[in-house]
Design an enzyme around this catalytic site. Structure first.
Site, PDB file in Angstrom:
ATOM      1  N   HIS A 101      25.900  15.154  18.387  1.00 36.66           N
ATOM      2  CA  HIS A 101      26.921  15.192  19.429  1.00 36.66           C
ATOM      3  C   HIS A 101      27.713  13.889  19.512  1.00 36.66           C
ATOM      4  CE1 HIS A 101      23.486  13.241  21.351  1.00 36.66           C
ATOM      5  NE2 HIS A 101      24.334  12.703  22.206  1.00 36.66           N
ATOM      6  N   ASP A 103      29.090  11.680  22.803  1.00 38.60           N
ATOM      7  CA  ASP A 103      28.888  11.638  24.258  1.00 38.60           C
ATOM      8  C   ASP A 103      30.175  11.972  25.012  1.00 38.60           C
ATOM      9  OD1 ASP A 103      26.288  10.721  23.836  1.00 38.60           O
ATOM     10  OD2 ASP A 103      26.921   8.627  23.861  1.00 38.60           O
ATOM     11  N   HIS A 257      26.035  11.314  16.817  1.00 34.53           N
ATOM     12  CA  HIS A 257      24.672  10.785  16.720  1.00 34.53           C
ATOM     13  C   HIS A 257      23.664  11.844  17.134  1.00 34.53           C
ATOM     14  CE1 HIS A 257      26.014   9.824  20.814  1.00 34.53           C
ATOM     15  NE2 HIS A 257      24.736   9.933  21.175  1.00 34.53           N
ATOM     16  N   ARG A 272      20.879   3.373  28.474  1.00 31.22           N
ATOM     17  CA  ARG A 272      22.202   3.644  27.898  1.00 31.22           C
ATOM     18  C   ARG A 272      23.315   3.359  28.896  1.00 31.22           C
ATOM     19  NH1 ARG A 272      24.195   9.537  26.009  1.00 31.22           N
ATOM     20  NH2 ARG A 272      25.602   9.369  27.787  1.00 31.22           N
TER      21      ARG A 272
HETATM   22  C1  SIN Z   1      21.853   9.733  23.148  1.00 30.35           C
HETATM   23  O1  SIN Z   1      22.106  10.801  22.632  1.00 30.35           O
HETATM   24  O2  SIN Z   1      22.679   9.129  23.814  1.00 30.35           O
HETATM   25  C2  SIN Z   1      20.498   9.127  22.943  1.00 30.35           C
HETATM   26  C3  SIN Z   1      20.270   8.678  21.561  1.00 30.35           C
HETATM   27  C4  SIN Z   1      18.871   8.183  21.352  1.00 30.35           C
HETATM   28  O3  SIN Z   1      18.055   8.231  22.270  1.00 30.35           O
HETATM   29  O4  SIN Z   1      18.564   7.745  20.252  1.00 30.35           O
END
Ligand code: SIN
Length: 281
Positions: A101, A103, A257, A272
């Site tokens: 995805h 974000d 990612h 995050r």
């Molecule tokens: C996310 O998708 O923002 C998290 C990525 C992760 O935890 O590695």
């Protein structure tokens, strides 16, 4: 004036670079910021090691890239609503982010990127993969690129975070909230020009993109089947092995990612911060 000892080491041929020789707890000189900004623009995702930042330092670092976007659905870090917890406990089976995805692509003005700081990672597993959407676009045939020209795709938060989302039936329900706020749908071009580099990038993703404007569900699915498979060819990706104190910042306009869920029985806690972007064209 301090000499910059900063070193940029590419992680893979497709994207990603580690930045060595920098302490993000200190005030960085303009020259080091220029090197970091240039590496970010060139590599799509950059990584730092051994950065034991306080929440305030994490917020200050993210703030260099743009205003902070407060996440509506993740659990915030106590006392720091700007920081979202990405957490999996030993008793959980599901993790956050296990489907490729970008974000916040469901926002009309989608996020520029996110800064993820590893607080507690398992000894083995829990890596994150990234994929380069410039390469995904550039390696399509001229005929296919012509077909994508002018297409617009619909992105949504409803099926992932809304009242009918699958997470209400699994253990993600402990970590996600505010289903009633999942009312975002947005339409973006399928191919965008990156606001900083001007390079064209594919801007659809498997988690949040639900269809092509004006196409049937079946037609959209056929297009996505091809694009989503093509976009994650191994040579367009890199994989990052976290240690406590590692940081990644990725550019949502040109990367995808995915968080690998291969560490059942162990804890993984990440912090995050998501950064506001600009309208995409
Ligand atoms: C996310 O998708 O923002 C998290 C990525 C992760 O935890 O590695």
């Amino acid at each position: 004036m301090r000499n910059s000892s900063l070193d940029v080491k590419p992680l893979a041929g497709g994207l990603g670079a580690e930045i060595l020789g920098v302490d993000l707890r200190t005030d960085l000189p303009a020259e080091e910021w220029r090197t970091i900004d240039a590496a970010f623009a060139e590599h799509g995702v950059i990584f730092f090691r051994e950065q034991d930042l306080t929440p305030e330092q994490h917020i200050a670092f993210a703030g260099h890239f743009g205003p902070i976007n407060v996440n509506r659905f993740f659990t915030p870090v106590p006392g720091h609503p700007q920081i979202a917890e990405v957490r999996k406990e030993p008793h959980h089976r599901k993790n956050i982010g296990e489907v490729w995805h970008t974000d916040h692509s469901y926002d009309e003005i989608p996020a520029l990127g996110s800064v993820l700081l590893a607080r507690e990672v398992p000894e083995v597993g829990g890596d994150t993969m990234f994929a380069n959407m410039y390469l995904a676009y550039e390696t399509l045939s001229d005929g296919y690129k012509r077909m994508l020209e002018g297409l617009r795709a619909v992105h949504s938060s409803r099926h992932i975070f809304g009242p009918n989302a699958a997470y209400h039936g699994n253990d993600l329900k402990d970590r996600l909230a505010n289903a009633s706020l999942a009312v975002q749908d947005a339409v973006h071009p399928v191919v965008i020009a990156h606001p900083i580099t001007g390079r064209k990038a594919l801007y659809v993703n498997p988690n949040f993109t639900v269809g092509i404007e004006g196409w049937t569900a079946e037609e959209s699915r056929a297009l996505f089947d091809h694009l989503f498979r093509h976009a994650v060819r191994p040579e367009f990706t890199c994989r990052f092995r976290w240690r406590n104190g590692s940081i990644a910042i990725w550019d949502n306009r040109c990367t995808w990612h995915l968080a690998i869920n291969d560490y059942h029985g162990h804890r993984r806690l990440m912090h995050r911060i998501t950064i506001d972007g600009t309208r995409l064209h």
